[in-house]
Design a protein around this motif. Sequence first.
Motif, PDB file in Angstrom:
ATOM      1  N   SER A 137       5.640  61.782  58.707  1.00 45.75           N
ATOM      2  CA  SER A 137       6.851  61.719  59.521  1.00 45.75           C
ATOM      3  C   SER A 137       6.559  61.786  61.017  1.00 45.75           C
ATOM      4  CB  SER A 137       7.789  62.865  59.148  1.00 45.75           C
ATOM      5  OG  SER A 137       7.227  64.103  59.559  1.00 45.75           O
ATOM      6  N   GLY A 138       5.347  62.192  61.354  1.00 49.25           N
ATOM      7  CA  GLY A 138       5.033  62.434  62.752  1.00 49.25           C
ATOM      8  C   GLY A 138       5.408  63.822  63.212  1.00 49.25           C
ATOM      9  N   GLY A 139       5.938  64.610  62.312  1.00 53.21           N
ATOM     10  CA  GLY A 139       6.377  65.941  62.680  1.00 53.21           C
ATOM     11  C   GLY A 139       5.255  66.947  62.825  1.00 53.21           C
ATOM     12  N   ARG A 140       4.111  66.642  62.253  1.00 49.12           N
ATOM     13  CA  ARG A 140       2.941  67.510  62.378  1.00 49.12           C
ATOM     14  C   ARG A 140       1.809  66.727  62.989  1.00 49.12           C
ATOM     15  NH1 ARG A 140       2.606  70.715  56.561  1.00 49.12           N
ATOM     16  NH2 ARG A 140       4.446  72.031  56.840  1.00 49.12           N
ATOM     17  N   THR A 141       1.179  67.286  63.996  1.00 51.71           N
ATOM     18  CA  THR A 141       0.060  66.637  64.649  1.00 51.71           C
ATOM     19  C   THR A 141      -1.109  67.608  64.787  1.00 51.71           C
ATOM     20  OG1 THR A 141       0.903  67.226  66.842  1.00 51.71           O
ATOM     21  CG2 THR A 141       1.523  65.064  65.970  1.00 51.71           C
ATOM     22  N   TYR A 145      -0.206  67.497  54.508  1.00 52.13           N
ATOM     23  CA  TYR A 145      -0.481  68.046  55.825  1.00 52.13           C
ATOM     24  C   TYR A 145      -1.138  66.984  56.694  1.00 52.13           C
ATOM     25  CZ  TYR A 145      -1.478  71.783  59.132  1.00 52.13           C
ATOM     26  OH  TYR A 145      -1.527  72.573  60.244  1.00 52.13           O
ATOM     27  N   VAL A 146      -1.895  67.384  57.691  1.00 50.56           N
ATOM     28  CA  VAL A 146      -2.676  66.474  58.501  1.00 50.56           C
ATOM     29  C   VAL A 146      -4.149  66.740  58.218  1.00 50.56           C
ATOM     30  CG1 VAL A 146      -1.007  66.039  60.329  1.00 50.56           C
ATOM     31  CG2 VAL A 146      -2.431  68.074  60.445  1.00 50.56           C
ATOM     32  N   TYR A 147      -4.958  65.728  58.345  1.00 52.24           N
ATOM     33  CA  TYR A 147      -6.337  65.782  57.884  1.00 52.24           C
ATOM     34  C   TYR A 147      -7.280  65.351  58.997  1.00 52.24           C
ATOM     35  CZ  TYR A 147      -3.887  66.204  53.510  1.00 52.24           C
ATOM     36  OH  TYR A 147      -3.059  66.643  52.516  1.00 52.24           O
ATOM     37  N   ARG A 148      -8.452  66.009  59.048  1.00 49.37           N
ATOM     38  CA  ARG A 148      -9.359  65.745  60.158  1.00 49.37           C
ATOM     39  C   ARG A 148     -10.748  65.302  59.750  1.00 49.37           C
ATOM     40  NH1 ARG A 148      -9.318  70.394  63.893  1.00 49.37           N
ATOM     41  NH2 ARG A 148     -11.046  69.292  64.857  1.00 49.37           N
ATOM     42  N   ARG A 149     -10.983  65.159  58.481  1.00 41.10           N
ATOM     43  CA  ARG A 149     -12.318  64.749  58.026  1.00 41.10           C
ATOM     44  C   ARG A 149     -12.299  63.307  57.551  1.00 41.10           C
ATOM     45  NH1 ARG A 149     -11.158  69.834  56.725  1.00 41.10           N
ATOM     46  NH2 ARG A 149     -12.615  71.490  57.325  1.00 41.10           N
ATOM     47  N   ARG A 160       3.879  57.829  66.019  1.00 43.61           N
ATOM     48  CA  ARG A 160       4.043  56.709  65.081  1.00 43.61           C
ATOM     49  C   ARG A 160       5.471  56.215  65.124  1.00 43.61           C
ATOM     50  NH1 ARG A 160       2.303  58.828  59.442  1.00 43.61           N
ATOM     51  NH2 ARG A 160       2.941  56.735  58.757  1.00 43.61           N
ATOM     52  N   ASP A 161       5.620  54.950  64.791  1.00 44.05           N
ATOM     53  CA  ASP A 161       6.924  54.321  64.642  1.00 44.05           C
ATOM     54  C   ASP A 161       6.940  53.687  63.266  1.00 44.05           C
ATOM     55  OD1 ASP A 161       9.207  52.748  64.659  1.00 44.05           O
ATOM     56  OD2 ASP A 161       8.968  52.148  66.741  1.00 44.05           O
ATOM     57  N   SER A 221       4.772  56.552  54.111  1.00 45.50           N
ATOM     58  CA  SER A 221       4.309  57.640  53.263  1.00 45.50           C
ATOM     59  C   SER A 221       2.877  58.054  53.555  1.00 45.50           C
ATOM     60  CB  SER A 221       4.432  57.240  51.789  1.00 45.50           C
ATOM     61  OG  SER A 221       3.503  56.223  51.470  1.00 45.50           O
ATOM     62  N   TYR A 222       2.193  57.316  54.423  1.00 46.75           N
ATOM     63  CA  TYR A 222       0.789  57.597  54.715  1.00 46.75           C
ATOM     64  C   TYR A 222       0.650  58.575  55.877  1.00 46.75           C
ATOM     65  CZ  TYR A 222      -0.762  53.787  51.698  1.00 46.75           C
ATOM     66  OH  TYR A 222      -1.015  52.987  50.617  1.00 46.75           O
ATOM     67  N   HIS A 223      -0.289  59.475  55.720  1.00 47.43           N
ATOM     68  CA  HIS A 223      -0.733  60.297  56.832  1.00 47.43           C
ATOM     69  C   HIS A 223      -1.788  59.498  57.598  1.00 47.43           C
ATOM     70  CE1 HIS A 223       1.343  63.444  54.729  1.00 47.43           C
ATOM     71  NE2 HIS A 223       0.535  63.325  53.684  1.00 47.43           N
ATOM     72  N   MET A 224      -1.764  59.611  58.926  1.00 47.34           N
ATOM     73  CA  MET A 224      -2.617  58.759  59.738  1.00 47.34           C
ATOM     74  C   MET A 224      -3.534  59.570  60.635  1.00 47.34           C
ATOM     75  SD  MET A 224      -1.634  55.783  58.770  1.00 47.34           S
ATOM     76  CE  MET A 224      -2.464  54.761  59.989  1.00 47.34           C
ATOM     77  N   GLY A 225      -4.683  58.996  60.940  1.00 48.50           N
ATOM     78  CA  GLY A 225      -5.620  59.668  61.824  1.00 48.50           C
ATOM     79  C   GLY A 225      -6.310  58.690  62.752  1.00 48.50           C
TER      80      GLY A 225
END
Length: 125
Positions: A54-58, A104-108, A72-73, A31-35
């Motif tokens: 899900s790895g569907g958005r990068t 979404y995906v996060y960059r900060r 991710r796996d 459930s975590y978004h990763m960076g």
Amino acid sequence: QVQLVESGGGLVQAGGSLRLSCAASGRAFSSYHMGWFRQAPGKEREFVAALNWSGGRTLYADSVKGRFTVSRDNAKNTVYLQMNSLKPEDTAVYYCAARSGGSYVYRRPYEYDYWGQGTQVTVSS
């Protein structure tokens, strides 16, 4: 809560490749978004790449686009950063981070809740 441990760093010549891994322990990793972030001596921590639960958005920093791939796996509770065509300017300590919640995906850096201890990547010219 999740604990993160990076591995796979090392010394490589320019043009070479490395694959970093970030192993997560704790509940609900999927459930975590990763960076991935990096920090060179005397510089601020900077964004490298991120992906959603899900790895569907990068998302990638312009400086690594086309050279690095994040994946991710969730079955293995692991996130990867494949780094190809490495350059001396890629030298830094690389950190993975996890964020709970959002869509979404996060960059900060401040958008992430948990951090690993980092792994050193050194690219020689």
